[in-house]
Design a protein around this motif. Structure first.
Motif, short mmCIF file in Angstrom:
data_model
loop_
_atom_site.label_atom_id
_atom_site.label_comp_id
_atom_site.label_asym_id
_atom_site.label_seq_id
_atom_site.Cartn_x
_atom_site.Cartn_y
_atom_site.Cartn_z
N LYS A 149 33.39 31.21 28.71
CA LYS A 149 32.51 32.34 28.36
C LYS A 149 32.19 33.18 29.60
O LYS A 149 32.21 34.41 29.56
N LYS A 150 31.95 32.51 30.73
CA LYS A 150 31.69 33.23 31.97
C LYS A 150 32.91 34.05 32.39
O LYS A 150 32.78 35.21 32.80
N LYS A 151 34.07 33.43 32.28
CA LYS A 151 35.31 34.14 32.64
C LYS A 151 35.53 35.34 31.71
O LYS A 151 35.95 36.41 32.14
N PHE A 152 35.24 35.14 30.43
CA PHE A 152 35.41 36.22 29.45
C PHE A 152 34.54 37.42 29.81
O PHE A 152 35.01 38.55 29.84
N PHE A 153 33.27 37.16 30.10
CA PHE A 153 32.37 38.27 30.41
C PHE A 153 32.59 38.84 31.80
O PHE A 153 32.08 39.91 32.12
N ALA A 154 33.39 38.14 32.61
CA ALA A 154 33.77 38.67 33.92
C ALA A 154 35.06 39.49 33.82
O ALA A 154 35.50 40.08 34.80
N GLY A 155 35.69 39.48 32.64
CA GLY A 155 36.90 40.27 32.43
C GLY A 155 38.19 39.51 32.68
O GLY A 155 39.27 40.09 32.60
N ASP A 156 38.11 38.22 32.94
CA ASP A 156 39.30 37.39 33.15
C ASP A 156 39.66 36.72 31.82
O ASP A 156 39.44 35.54 31.61
N TYR A 157 40.26 37.50 30.93
CA TYR A 157 40.51 37.05 29.56
C TYR A 157 41.57 35.96 29.48
O TYR A 157 41.46 35.04 28.66
N LYS A 158 42.57 36.04 30.31
CA LYS A 158 43.62 35.01 30.30
C LYS A 158 43.04 33.66 30.71
O LYS A 158 43.32 32.64 30.08
N LYS A 159 42.26 33.67 31.76
CA LYS A 159 41.65 32.42 32.24
C LYS A 159 40.68 31.89 31.18
O LYS A 159 40.63 30.67 30.94
N ALA A 160 39.93 32.77 30.55
CA ALA A 160 38.99 32.35 29.50
C ALA A 160 39.74 31.71 28.35
O ALA A 160 39.31 30.68 27.81
#
Length: 176
Positions: free
Chosen positions: A140-151
């Motif tokens: 979720k943190k990665k998603f909201f940071a814009g790192d969608y692949k990692k999320a």
């Protein structure tokens, strides 16, 4: 002698007219392609705005800027008199390639973000497991940071602890 010269002059004139006609066709074709490229770019922007991403990566804005600059170069080339058709064709090809690259980036970013979002929401049912909860929080943190692949990767790995079939179901639903 005059008749021979007249025939040669007539041939030169016909060649010049054919050349001018083909150059005009090339110019018109370039203008039509420019309109199509601009429409394609507009569709990319609309698609990006329609999906409410929390962060749009810098990569997208760099590609958008390059595509806009390439389109401006085509417009400048079309405004020049006389028009150098070879340069114009190169500019049109470059603009088309850059807009297509932006289109692919847009689709990939949105598709990855959608999958990551679906995976995180789906994984919430397994939050009772500590490992899954920690992984989903990180995703979720990665998603909201814009790192969608990692999320997406983190959420799938976290859910696979409990549900080993998540990848197949997630990607079959999305048409992969």
């Amino acid at each position: 002698i005059i008749n021979g010269r007249l025939t040669k002059a007539e041939e030169k004139l016909n060649n010049a007219l054919r050349t001018l006609g083909s150059l005009k066709e090339d110019e018109n074709r370039a203008r039509e392609q420019l309109d199509e490229i601009q429409l394609f770019l507009k569709q990319c922007k609309i698609r990006m705005r329609s999906y409410k991403l929390p962060i749009i990566t810098d990569n997208y804005f760099v590609q958008l800027s390059e595509a806009n600059e390439a389109i401006l170069e085509v417009i400048k080339e079309l405004d020049k008199k006389p028009i150098a058709i070879s340069i114009l064709n190169t500019r049109v090809d470059t603009a088309r390639d850059l807009v297509l690259k932006l289109y692919n980036t847009t689709n990939e970013m949105i598709r990855t973000a959608q999958c990551a979002e679906i995976a995180i929401v789906y994984g919430n049912r397994y939050r009772v497991y500590d490992e899954v909860r920690v992984g989903l929080d990180d995703a979720k943190k990665k998603f909201f940071a814009g790192d969608y692949k990692k999320a997406l990767d983190i959420s799938i790995k976290s859910i696979e602890i409990v549900d080993s079939d998540i990848s197949r179901r997630l990607f079959n639903n999305e048409g992969y």
